[in-house]
Enzyme design. Structure first.
Site, PDB file in Angstrom:
ATOM      1  N   HIS A 116       7.787   3.605  -9.758  1.00  0.00           N
ATOM      2  CA  HIS A 116       7.073   3.207  -8.541  1.00  0.00           C
ATOM      3  C   HIS A 116       7.932   3.262  -7.273  1.00  0.00           C
ATOM      4  O   HIS A 116       7.412   3.148  -6.185  1.00  0.00           O
ATOM      5  CB  HIS A 116       6.524   1.783  -8.695  1.00  0.00           C
ATOM      6  CG  HIS A 116       7.579   0.741  -8.518  1.00  0.00           C
ATOM      7  ND1 HIS A 116       8.469   0.422  -9.509  1.00  0.00           N
ATOM      8  CD2 HIS A 116       7.915  -0.018  -7.456  1.00  0.00           C
ATOM      9  CE1 HIS A 116       9.297  -0.501  -9.075  1.00  0.00           C
ATOM     10  NE2 HIS A 116       8.997  -0.796  -7.830  1.00  0.00           N
TER      11      HIS A 116
HETATM   12  C1  UD1 Z   1       7.140  -3.125  -3.543  1.00  0.00           C
HETATM   13  C2  UD1 Z   1       8.599  -3.371  -3.149  1.00  0.00           C
HETATM   14  C3  UD1 Z   1       9.496  -3.002  -4.316  1.00  0.00           C
HETATM   15  C4  UD1 Z   1       9.075  -3.725  -5.582  1.00  0.00           C
HETATM   16  C5  UD1 Z   1       7.600  -3.447  -5.853  1.00  0.00           C
HETATM   17  C6  UD1 Z   1       7.130  -4.186  -7.085  1.00  0.00           C
HETATM   18  C7  UD1 Z   1       9.119  -3.050  -0.765  1.00  0.00           C
HETATM   19  C8  UD1 Z   1       9.793  -2.200   0.228  1.00  0.00           C
HETATM   20  N1  UD1 Z   1       9.003  -2.557  -2.034  1.00  0.00           N
HETATM   21  O1  UD1 Z   1       7.011  -1.729  -3.798  1.00  0.00           O
HETATM   22  O2  UD1 Z   1      10.829  -3.373  -4.015  1.00  0.00           O
HETATM   23  O3  UD1 Z   1       9.857  -3.261  -6.664  1.00  0.00           O
HETATM   24  O4  UD1 Z   1       6.841  -3.856  -4.715  1.00  0.00           O
HETATM   25  O5  UD1 Z   1       5.911  -3.693  -7.526  1.00  0.00           O
HETATM   26  O6  UD1 Z   1       8.706  -4.137  -0.423  1.00  0.00           O
HETATM   27  N2  UD1 Z   1      -0.601  -0.289  -3.146  1.00  0.00           N
HETATM   28  C9  UD1 Z   1      -1.844  -0.449  -3.684  1.00  0.00           C
HETATM   29  N3  UD1 Z   1      -2.251  -1.709  -3.990  1.00  0.00           N
HETATM   30  C10 UD1 Z   1      -1.457  -2.804  -3.787  1.00  0.00           C
HETATM   31  C11 UD1 Z   1      -0.198  -2.620  -3.221  1.00  0.00           C
HETATM   32  C12 UD1 Z   1       0.224  -1.361  -2.918  1.00  0.00           C
HETATM   33  O7  UD1 Z   1      -2.583   0.504  -3.890  1.00  0.00           O
HETATM   34  O8  UD1 Z   1      -1.894  -3.927  -4.116  1.00  0.00           O
HETATM   35  C13 UD1 Z   1      -0.156   1.081  -2.811  1.00  0.00           C
HETATM   36  C14 UD1 Z   1      -0.435   1.449  -1.385  1.00  0.00           C
HETATM   37  O9  UD1 Z   1      -0.690   2.792  -1.312  1.00  0.00           O
HETATM   38  C15 UD1 Z   1       0.903   1.164  -0.725  1.00  0.00           C
HETATM   39  C16 UD1 Z   1       1.873   1.565  -1.811  1.00  0.00           C
HETATM   40  O10 UD1 Z   1       1.231   1.169  -3.023  1.00  0.00           O
HETATM   41  O11 UD1 Z   1       1.073   1.850   0.463  1.00  0.00           O
HETATM   42  C17 UD1 Z   1       3.216   0.897  -1.735  1.00  0.00           C
HETATM   43  O12 UD1 Z   1       3.064  -0.526  -1.732  1.00  0.00           O
HETATM   44  P1  UD1 Z   1       4.228  -1.461  -1.181  1.00  0.00           P
HETATM   45  O13 UD1 Z   1       3.897  -2.870  -1.394  1.00  0.00           O
HETATM   46  O14 UD1 Z   1       4.585  -1.053   0.200  1.00  0.00           O
HETATM   47  O15 UD1 Z   1       5.455  -1.070  -2.095  1.00  0.00           O
HETATM   48  P2  UD1 Z   1       5.608  -1.028  -3.670  1.00  0.00           P
HETATM   49  O16 UD1 Z   1       5.812   0.386  -4.066  1.00  0.00           O
HETATM   50  O17 UD1 Z   1       4.562  -1.767  -4.407  1.00  0.00           O
END
Ligand code: UD1
Length: 357
Positions: free
Chosen positions: A210
């Site tokens: 991820h």
């Molecule tokens: C985040 C953390 C990472 C952690 C991970 C645990 C940061 C920079 N990264 O990464 O350190 O290891 O969480 O899971 O804070 N999305 C969804 N649904 C959700 C949340 C996210 O579809 O509920 C998708 C969206 O497209 C979003 C992307 O995932 O833009 C990334 O989500 P984000 O929370 O920014 O980062 P993670 O990859 O989840």
């Protein structure tokens, strides 16, 4: 007779900021202990909002309902962190906590720490001192900045304490151990899960991907998915929504056909799948430690790890995103299974004892 006035010592008030999946797990270990001795205001930024990444953990781990939900959602790093800062400031100003408690290294961690520091509220950071020394990772920026505005720094490892000392941070640093161990200890594996997925214990590999560095670089994502397809099947891949979206965008979905793709799993299911795998391949910090604690060999789909202790005795091996390297390491069994004795004392209790002392 003199009647003495009754003094009541006010309980410490701690405002905890969570937002992403690993923080829910860590809070599930710390919050119940904290609430024995302090008043907690729980704030959910809404960084993770999908049912499978958020609510399911609150239900399963019996985490108290957030007192405040900010529903910030996804966005570019600056926009997301900025929205959290803006939303957190009035909440903290109104609550007037003695401490703001943050976990790990996500954008929610940084926003919580920065909002508190600007309001002159002391910050307590659980999982302080970890470093990948790779500033291209958003998490590394979040860690460094959070540690430098924290007054209490709770380190999971000795190496983390040393990292902080090298940056001149020694005041308020405590080696507590890893609060994830408290969470792992409480979970009983689900005996029915493997059968439901058609898997046998010790006869499958579990993978998770991820990290932005892997999902947003098409060649890295292609390399990892190809590598997973080259190791002995079955390979189970609980797929993060971001990874699924990128695989579709980059035209890589055919590479998923060789894998057993399942939705993101709740905590108990995830630990069950990790604990009975023949090997785990991951770019997650949490999954690396969970596998190591459960004695399962780990292949890290990155060029470095913050959990360097795992490399020293080959419980984990770095394999990057190159399919040939991934396949070679797994087939040669370069990572070794080693059962680990869990910390006898509770890291979560050490954190709370220090914070409320
Ligand atoms: C985040 C953390 C990472 C952690 C991970 C645990 C940061 C920079 N990264 O990464 O350190 O290891 O969480 O899971 O804070 N999305 C969804 N649904 C959700 C949340 C996210 O579809 O509920 C998708 C969206 O497209 C979003 C992307 O995932 O833009 C990334 O989500 P984000 O929370 O920014 O980062 P993670 O990859 O989840």
């Amino acid at each position: 007779m003199t009647s003495w006035p009754r003094f009541t010592v006010a309980r410490l008030k701690v405002l905890t900021v969570v937002g992403a999946r690993p923080q829910f797990i860590k809070a599930s270990a710390v919050s119940p202990v904290l609430r024995e001795r302090a008043d907690e205001v729980l704030v959910h930024t809404g960084q993770h909002y999908d049912e499978s990444l958020s609510q399911v953990f609150f239900d399963e781990l019996a985490i108290p309902r957030p007192d405040v939900s900010l529903a910030v959602g996804s966005g570019a790093h600056g926009a997301q962190t900025g929205a959290m800062l803006q939303a957190l400031e009035p909440v903290m100003s109104a609550a007037r906590p003695d401490y703001v408690l943050v976990y790990g290294d996500t954008n929610s961690t940084l926003a919580g720490a920065l909002a508190a520091a600007k309001l002159l509220v002391p910050v307590a950071h659980v999982e302080a001192g970890l470093r990948s020394f790779n500033r291209a990772m958003p998490e590394e920026i979040n860690r460094v900045l959070t540690d430098h505005v924290s007054s209490r720094l709770y380190c999971p490892t000795e190496n983390a304490v040393e990292n902080l000392a090298r940056e001149g941070i020694t005041a308020g640093v405590r080696l507590t151990g890893d609060v994830m161990e408290d969470a792992i200890r409480r979970v009983v594996p689900d005996p029915a899960l493997l059968g439901q997925l058609g898997l046998r214990p010790g006869a499958y590999r579990l993978a998770t991907v991820h990290r932005q560095e892997n999902t947003d670089a098409p060649e890295r994502l292609a390399g990892i998915l190809a590598g997973l397809g080259r190791i002995p099947a079955p390979v189970v891949l609980p797929l993060h929504p971001r990874t699924r979206e990128r695989a579709e965008r980059f035209g890589l979905t055919a590479l998923l056909d060789a894998l057993l793709v399942i939705p993101p799993q709740p905590y108990r299911a995830s630990l069950t799948l990790i604990g009975q795998a023949d090997a785990v391949l991951t770019d997650s910090g949490g999954v690396q430690r969970e596998a190591a604690v459960l004695g399962v060999p780990v292949y890290v789909l990155r060029e470095e790890t913050e959990w360097v202790e795992l490399l020293r005795d080959a419980r984990a091996v770095l394999v990057g995103a190159d399919p040939v390297r991934i396949e070679e390491a797994v087939r040669a069994r370069r990572a070794r299974p080693r059962a680990r004795v869990l910390d006898e004392d509770s890291p979560a209790r050490r954190v709370v004892a220090d914070l409320t002392a």
